[in-house]
Design a protein around this motif. Structure first.
Motif, PDB file in Angstrom:
ATOM      1  N   GLY A  25      37.150  41.994  34.473  1.00 20.16           N
ATOM      2  CA  GLY A  25      36.134  41.734  35.492  1.00 20.16           C
ATOM      3  C   GLY A  25      36.707  41.458  36.871  1.00 20.16           C
ATOM      4  N   LEU A  26      38.009  41.610  37.021  1.00 19.43           N
ATOM      5  CA  LEU A  26      38.646  41.270  38.303  1.00 19.43           C
ATOM      6  C   LEU A  26      38.010  42.024  39.472  1.00 19.43           C
ATOM      7  CD1 LEU A  26      41.182  39.807  39.656  1.00 19.43           C
ATOM      8  CD2 LEU A  26      42.276  42.032  39.479  1.00 19.43           C
ATOM      9  N   GLY A  27      37.525  41.263  40.432  1.00 22.99           N
ATOM     10  CA  GLY A  27      36.985  41.866  41.663  1.00 22.99           C
ATOM     11  C   GLY A  27      38.046  41.767  42.742  1.00 22.99           C
ATOM     12  N   VAL A  28      38.264  42.859  43.451  1.00 28.53           N
ATOM     13  CA  VAL A  28      39.337  42.876  44.448  1.00 28.53           C
ATOM     14  C   VAL A  28      38.753  42.571  45.828  1.00 28.53           C
ATOM     15  CG1 VAL A  28      41.089  44.291  45.570  1.00 28.53           C
ATOM     16  CG2 VAL A  28      40.719  44.503  43.104  1.00 28.53           C
ATOM     17  N   ASN A  29      39.004  41.363  46.275  1.00 32.10           N
ATOM     18  CA  ASN A  29      38.586  40.993  47.633  1.00 32.10           C
ATOM     19  C   ASN A  29      39.789  40.718  48.531  1.00 32.10           C
ATOM     20  OD1 ASN A  29      35.801  41.080  47.071  1.00 32.10           O
ATOM     21  ND2 ASN A  29      35.892  39.041  46.172  1.00 32.10           N
ATOM     22  N   THR A  30      40.936  40.408  47.920  1.00 24.17           N
ATOM     23  CA  THR A  30      42.125  40.021  48.690  1.00 24.17           C
ATOM     24  C   THR A  30      43.321  40.865  48.239  1.00 24.17           C
ATOM     25  OG1 THR A  30      42.847  38.419  47.040  1.00 24.17           O
ATOM     26  CG2 THR A  30      41.313  37.612  48.715  1.00 24.17           C
TER      27      THR A  30
END
Ligand code: UD1
Ligand code: MG
Length: 532
Positions: free
Chosen positions: A260-265
């Motif tokens: 579920g990792l969301g990439v924001n950084t």
């Protein structure tokens, strides 16, 4: 070359399913001049991971919502899906202002609602920044949505550190919620920046993958209001709307929260990269590829590799590279967008891009193939050879120190060490054509355009300025002069004179030493030496 690599299994598409991919945000937290969804994960722009899932599942249209740098994003998507099954169902829509994820989804309405036939029964909605999400998981979300007759089904994950994500708020046992109770007891999703301290303590996060019933989605979006810390239209608010209307909200929780990792950084980008690279390595090890030091090998998502191929440490296979069976790639080699055949050997520290290498060829060490090179079967390219837009024929050899650009070289040719195709006249590029079984001696320069006829020999050190007919010898070099005794005389001269400016001069400047280079002197020299 056989295409022996593993193929994706294309499980059946889900009837009545449309897909929406949100990819319009800039991604401020990336601190980048490039829009977030174009950042690469394992050599593939992030947005293509979501589009890939969409292509595998959608029976109806797929809307990709773009905004920031939309021309570039559109182009990447179009190139990325070209020729893929289902690619014709992809529609790209613009979100002119990024007013939130709810607003992004609203922009896709014309794709689905302008035409009754295009209206899906359910929508799968995907964030464009969740590259680890698997197709099987989205499929499971749909299965649960249908079996539970839900209106909205969300994907969640339990995280030790949920900060930054939207929290899933469930009804507490014995709580005082008055609305209709759903089977999952999900009440709402609250964004990190809007959450109370109690809500923020919840460890269950919203992954950003949703299934929503067709009859509900756009009506619910019409009711959204940007009343929150970011003044945005949150897609996540439709969960609360569904609950308030007494509709069923279902939830699926990931077994492996990493997915579920969301990439924001950039940190999250690096984390996603690690996970995808490891998955890719495992897939190719499983498929019969040997890696001497798997952790150091880089294989991009778009690469395919045949069985019994051996990859040594620090090999990097990039882009759409295809490697055949039984090929050996030694340490430090980087291959980008190439077709490499079976039983090829590529020795250490070679760099290859946009080129084809046929079966049984041998390259390296230290070979540089720039775009447009074709190495035919059993050909050999050795150390410090640079090639560009050149075909090297079957069994031909360029074993040492050469530049071969814009050339067509037939089979059985020997390219001597130090051969250079002089392909550029300062304004334009010209071709060199070398016929079958030609032998080029060392240090040949070929001033293009020029053709060397079949079976010819070019003598070492020749600068070829004219075409060479077949079966001929081309030789163009200054005649050699041997001055017999010259060094001995100089030695005597230098010994007899005190150090002076004269003696420091180069030998050719000494007045007593003849520098004449005429043929009569050559003859004299020869005559003298023959007297000895
Ligand atoms: C979002 C969710 C959050 C969830 C997290 C999971 C909302 C309001 N929040 O937050 O609950 O935990 O994802 O990773 O949905 N986008 C647009 N247009 C916009 C804004 C965003 O297309 O106006 C796109 C972005 O390009 C991105 C996706 O939507 O692909 C998600 O946006 P992002 O800003 O990353 O949302 P998060 O803050 O991560
Ligand atoms: Mg995000």
């Amino acid at each position: 070359m056989k295409q022996s690599a593993e193929q994706h299994t294309t499980a059946s598409r889900i009837p009545g399913l449309g897909v929406i991919v949100m990819a319009a945000g800039l991604g401020k937290r990336m601190k980048s001049s490039q829009v977030k969804v174009l950042h690469h994960v394992a050599g593939q722009p992030m947005v293509l991971y979501a589009v890939d899932v969409a292509l595998q599942l959608a029976s109806h249209r797929i809307a990709v919502v773009v905004g920031h740098q939309s021309d570039r994003v559109r182009q990447v998507i179009e190139t990325g899906i070209a020729g893929r099954p289902g690619s014709k169902s992809v529609r790209i829509v613009e979100q002119a202002k990024q007013l939130g994820t709810g607003h992004a989804v609203m922009q896709s309405r014309p794709v689905f609602c302008d035409d009754d036939e295009a209206r899906p029964r359910n929508y799968l909605i995907l964030n464009g920044d969740t590259p680890l999400l698997k197709e099987e998981t989205a499929r499971e979300l749909l299965r649960v949505h249908q079996t539970q007759s839900a209106t909205v089904t969300i994907l969640t994950a339990m995280l030790d550190d949920p900060s930054g994500y939207g929290r899933v708020i469930r009804r507490q046992p014995g709580g005082d919620h008055q609305g209709a109770i759903t089977s999952s007891d999900v009440l709402k999703i609250v964004e990190d920046c809007d959450a109370t301290a109690v809500e923020r303590a919840a460890k269950e996060i919203n992954v950003g993958t949703y299934v929503v019933s067709g009859e509900f989605l756009f009506d619910a979006l019409d009711k959204l209001e940007p009343r929150n810390a970011q003044n945005e239209y949150y897609l996540t608010d439709i969960v609360g709307t569904a609950v308030a209307q007494g509709r069923r909200v279902a939830a699926v929780t990931l077994h492996d929260p990493e997915e579920g990792l969301g990439v924001n950084t950039r940190q999250q980008l690096a984390a996603a990269e690690q996970v995808v690279r490891q998955q890719i390595r495992e897939r190719w090890l499983e498929a019969g590829v040997t890696m001497r030091d798997p952790g150091s090998v880089w294989i991009d998502a778009g690469v395919t590799i045949g069985r019994d191929t051996v990859l040594y440490p620090h090999v990097s296979l990039e882009g759409k590279t295809m490697v055949g069976e039984g090929t050996t790639i030694r340490s430090g080699v980087r291959v980008t967008d190439c077709m490499i055949g079976d039983r090829v050997e590529i020795l250490d520290f070679s760099v290859l891009s946009e080129s084809d290498v046929d079966d049984d060829a041998h390259l390296g060490p230290f070979v540089h193939l720039r775009p447009g090179v074709v190495i035919r079967r059993k050909a050999k390219v050795g150390n410090f050879v640079e090639m560009k837009k050149t075909e090297l024929g079957e069994g031909s050899k360029a074993n040492h120190l050469s530049y071969l650009g814009d050339a067509t070289i037939a089979e059985g040719v020997n390219i001597g060490a130090g051969t250079i195709t002089c392909n550029y006249d300062g304004a334009r590029k010209h071709r060199t054509v070398i016929g079958k079984n030609v032998f080029l001696g060392s240090d040949t320069q070929l001033i293009a355009p020029v053709t060397i006829g079949e079976g010819s020999v070019v003598a070492a050190g020749t600068t070829v300025t004219q075409d060479v007919p077949a079966d001929s010898l081309a030789i163009a070099r200054v005649l050699q002069v041997n001055r017999v005794g010259w060094v001995a005389k100089r030695r005597v001269l230098l010994a007899g004179s005190a150090p002076s400016r004269d003696s420091a001069r180069a030998p050719g400047e000494q007045t007593k030493l003849k520098t004449d280079n005429t043929s009569s002197n050559v003859k004299k020299g020869r005559a003298k030496s023959s007297k000895r």
